[in-house]
Design a protein around this motif. Structure first.
Motif, PDB file in Angstrom:
ATOM      1  N   ILE A  30       0.399   5.792  -6.481  1.00  0.00           N
ATOM      2  CA  ILE A  30      -0.396   4.563  -6.588  1.00  0.00           C
ATOM      3  C   ILE A  30      -1.397   4.571  -5.439  1.00  0.00           C
ATOM      4  O   ILE A  30      -1.026   4.421  -4.276  1.00  0.00           O
ATOM      5  CB  ILE A  30       0.481   3.309  -6.530  1.00  0.00           C
ATOM      6  N   THR A  31      -2.641   4.762  -5.762  1.00  0.00           N
ATOM      7  CA  THR A  31      -3.686   4.843  -4.732  1.00  0.00           C
ATOM      8  C   THR A  31      -4.399   3.514  -4.503  1.00  0.00           C
ATOM      9  O   THR A  31      -5.237   3.413  -3.610  1.00  0.00           O
ATOM     10  CB  THR A  31      -4.723   5.914  -5.116  1.00  0.00           C
ATOM     11  N   ARG A  32      -4.077   2.503  -5.306  1.00  0.00           N
ATOM     12  CA  ARG A  32      -4.725   1.188  -5.165  1.00  0.00           C
ATOM     13  C   ARG A  32      -3.766   0.217  -4.477  1.00  0.00           C
ATOM     14  O   ARG A  32      -2.691  -0.084  -5.017  1.00  0.00           O
ATOM     15  CB  ARG A  32      -5.130   0.632  -6.529  1.00  0.00           C
ATOM     16  N   PRO A  33      -4.127  -0.276  -3.304  1.00  0.00           N
ATOM     17  CA  PRO A  33      -3.305  -1.313  -2.678  1.00  0.00           C
ATOM     18  C   PRO A  33      -3.357  -2.607  -3.492  1.00  0.00           C
ATOM     19  O   PRO A  33      -4.273  -2.824  -4.294  1.00  0.00           O
ATOM     20  CB  PRO A  33      -3.953  -1.513  -1.309  1.00  0.00           C
ATOM     21  N   ILE A  57       0.835  -1.188   0.000  1.00  0.00           N
ATOM     22  CA  ILE A  57       0.000   0.000   0.000  1.00  0.00           C
ATOM     23  C   ILE A  57       0.879   1.250   0.000  1.00  0.00           C
ATOM     24  O   ILE A  57       2.028   1.208   0.445  1.00  0.00           O
ATOM     25  CB  ILE A  57      -0.933  -0.058   1.246  1.00  0.00           C
ATOM     26  N   ASN A  58       0.346   2.360  -0.523  1.00  0.00           N
ATOM     27  CA  ASN A  58       1.035   3.654  -0.604  1.00  0.00           C
ATOM     28  C   ASN A  58       2.124   3.627  -1.689  1.00  0.00           C
ATOM     29  O   ASN A  58       2.385   2.608  -2.309  1.00  0.00           O
ATOM     30  CB  ASN A  58       1.649   4.064   0.739  1.00  0.00           C
ATOM     31  N   GLY A  59       2.740   4.782  -1.914  1.00  0.00           N
ATOM     32  CA  GLY A  59       3.886   4.864  -2.798  1.00  0.00           C
ATOM     33  C   GLY A  59       3.579   5.408  -4.179  1.00  0.00           C
ATOM     34  O   GLY A  59       2.500   5.961  -4.439  1.00  0.00           O
ATOM     35  N   ALA A  60       4.556   5.244  -5.064  1.00  0.00           N
ATOM     36  CA  ALA A  60       4.506   5.838  -6.398  1.00  0.00           C
ATOM     37  C   ALA A  60       5.017   4.861  -7.438  1.00  0.00           C
ATOM     38  O   ALA A  60       5.705   3.888  -7.127  1.00  0.00           O
ATOM     39  CB  ALA A  60       5.345   7.118  -6.428  1.00  0.00           C
ATOM     40  N   GLU A  61       4.674   5.153  -8.675  1.00  0.00           N
ATOM     41  CA  GLU A  61       5.116   4.317  -9.787  1.00  0.00           C
ATOM     42  C   GLU A  61       6.484   4.726 -10.309  1.00  0.00           C
ATOM     43  O   GLU A  61       7.206   3.912 -10.890  1.00  0.00           O
ATOM     44  CB  GLU A  61       4.095   4.404 -10.931  1.00  0.00           C
TER      45      GLU A  61
END
Length: 551
Positions: free
Chosen positions: A363-366, A346-350
């Protein structure tokens, strides 16, 4: 609705199903998001769940004012602060899970990029930080009457601990490993007070795995069942005997060669230790960023994060990484063990790397990772999206009711709410994993009674109720989960143990009520002493958890 006919399958067919976890595919549920507070006044980059059902959250102290005042006219006076010498705002809060309320706390020295562990008595020991906080130890003792606050011990640490990692040990001590420019480790409490002995120990592995841009900050630490530490830094890992200050064995580098530690910032968990089926320690490492990503991001070029996970069975004679492909590349993602043994990412960026302004493509989708599914192509599923990006300096913890609490996101030097692509986020959310869906209410257990104190290898009992219960022994498990100190994509001290069960039976005369006889964890190496969340898991659906003390 789940097909309850599956519950009556024969043992052989059932065992095949449960090994692939096709029994409960979580239907159509992708989980649900819940906004707890539009603002808690701070953006928590650090979180720790406490055994009184509260979560301590804190930020750094050197960026100026937060959006939450300290009570009673209190102010923080710090001549060393790089932003504001007198500050009457809070940089830490205590969140109450049961009442969904919070109150400000007073922290004096700078906690930026620090670390922590909970001692066996439930005290949070929080170590290091930046500037005047880099050698400070802070403690927080949980209390029920809300008059507790931080207590600080300046210059306790022998070395500067900024971006270090902590792990609670079987003897109740905490090991503190690394930090920026620190290729060594030390213990809390101090093992030796005499000035004729060193209070820290050199660790060349950290020096060998660091370089100018990728570094190896916040190394991944996991306590193994043999009492040694698994330590992962960038692409390499080893088993380490901290008592003898020696490397026991070095494992093969992770196969794709992508760095995984800050600022490449992947994440890692020790998969559940199963005393029922036999202990086979296995590490999971997911996400990160290719070599050079941090340097490129600081120059405005944002490279796609890593989309791979690696699993390593560290107890094998010739262990090797087994690589898997996530559905979404991810840097700065958090990995949290869920009560049924699955992992949420969960959380973070591409794109990009950790650090100020270094990430793009939130990235808003776990993603749910089903640990026990034998078919790799069934392991990952994408869950429902949050409306809020959680980028650099976000954090997440599992709480006893099975939800995941999510907060933070401040990819700027200071709090910045306007004219930026990703504003500082002061909100607090909860994510309800698919197992909390109402459709599973008939098979969701609820604990009625239990033993609060559990001895090593000692029998105790748990009584629970469930509307539709299967007597198939493999459908039921009792698990303990150590609460994590989470920051910078790594949940320190997180571990799960599946306990042995002696027997289970229906309670005569009480409908839908059952009692199970359970053995406490066999050793402190498997479960260090302290507070754990205990869950009954039935047909892959966990009960709400309760707090127990081990050892």
């Amino acid at each position: 609705m789940i097909n309850f006919l599956l519950l009556s399958l024969s043992f052989s067919i059932y065992h095949s199903l449960i090994s692939s976890q096709s029994l409960l595919p979580f239907g159509s549920s992708q989980g649900e998001w819940q906004l707890l507070h539009a603002s808690i006044g701070i953006s928590p980059m650090h979180m720790q769940v406490l055994h009184n059902n509260k979560v301590i959250m804190f930020d750094r102290t050197d960026f100026g004012l937060s959006n939450l005042s300290l009570p009673g006219g209190r102010c923080r006076h710090d001549a060393n602060d790089t932003a504001l010498e007198t500050d009457c705002t809070a940089h830490s809060v205590l969140y109450d899970i049961d009442t969904n309320s919070f109150r400000p706390l007073m922290v004096q020295t700078d906690t930026w990029c620090s670390s922590g562990s909970v001692l066996p008595d439930g005290t949070l020991v929080q170590t290091g930080g930046y500037n005047d906080g880099d050698r400070v130890v802070r403690t927080f003792n949980p209390c029920m009457n809300d008059d507790c606050d931080w207590v600080e011990f300046p210059q306790y640490l022998s070395r500067r601990r900024w971006y270090s990692s902590n792990q609670i040990l079987p003897d109740g001590r905490v090991i503190i490993v690394g930090g920026r420019g620190q290729f060594n480790y030390e213990f809390y409490p101090r093992s030796i007070e005499s000035s004729s002995f060193s209070l820290f120990f050199s660790f060349n592995f950290l020096r060998d795995t660091a370089d100018e841009y990728e570094n190896n900050l916040y190394p991944f630490l996991h306590l193994l069942p043999d009492g040694n530490l698994f330590i992962f830094a960038n692409t390499r890992s080893l088993s380490f005997d901290y008592n003898q200050n020696r490397v026991v064995r070095e494992f093969p580098p992770i196969i794709d060669g992508n760095p995984r530690n800050y600022p490449s910032s992947g994440s890692s968990v020790l998969l559940p230790l199963d005393e029922f089926k036999g202990i086979e320690p296995e590490i999971l490492v997911c996400g990160g960023a290719p070599k050079g990503s941090y340097y490129q991001a600081t120059h405005g070029v944002f490279i796609s994060g890593s989309s791979t996970c690696g699993r390593l069975k560290v107890g094998q004679e010739n262990p090797s990484w087994v690589m898997e492909q996530m559905p979404i590349p991810r840097v700065m993602g958090d990995m949290i063990l869920l009560p049924n043994g699955d992992v949420i990412i969960i959380n973070g960026a591409e794109l990009g790397a950790a650090g100020w302004e270094n990430g793009r493509g939130p990235i808003t989708r776990p993603v749910l990772y089903r640990t026990y599914t034998e078919r790799i192509d069934w392991r990952f599923s994408v869950l429902s999206a949050s409306p809020r990006p959680r980028m650099y300096h976000s954090s997440v913890v599992l709480v006893p009711d099975g939800r995941v609490i999510v907060g933070g996101s401040n990819p700027h030097v200071y709090y910045n709410f306007t004219n930026v692509e990703y504003p500082t986020d002061l909100s607090l959310e909860a994510f309800n994993p698919p197992y909390l869906s109402a459709e599973y209410a008939p098979i969701r257990p609820r604990i009625l009674s239990f033993d609060n104190n559990i001895g090593y290898g000692k029998t105790f009992s748990v009584r629970f109720t469930v509307q539709q219960y299967s007597t198939e022994r493999f459908l039921l498990s009792i698990r303990i989960v150590a609460p994590s100190f989470t920051t910078h994509s790594f949940a320190m001290n997180q571990r799960m143990v599946v306990l042995k069960m002696n027997s289970n039976s229906n309670i005569a005369g009480i409908p839908s009520t059952y009692e199970v006889s359970v053995l406490g964890p066999s050793t402190a190496q498997i479960a260090p002493p302290g507070y754990y969340m205990l869950f009954v898991v039935h047909a892959n659906i966990p009960s709400p958890g309760v707090w127990v003390k081990i050892g």
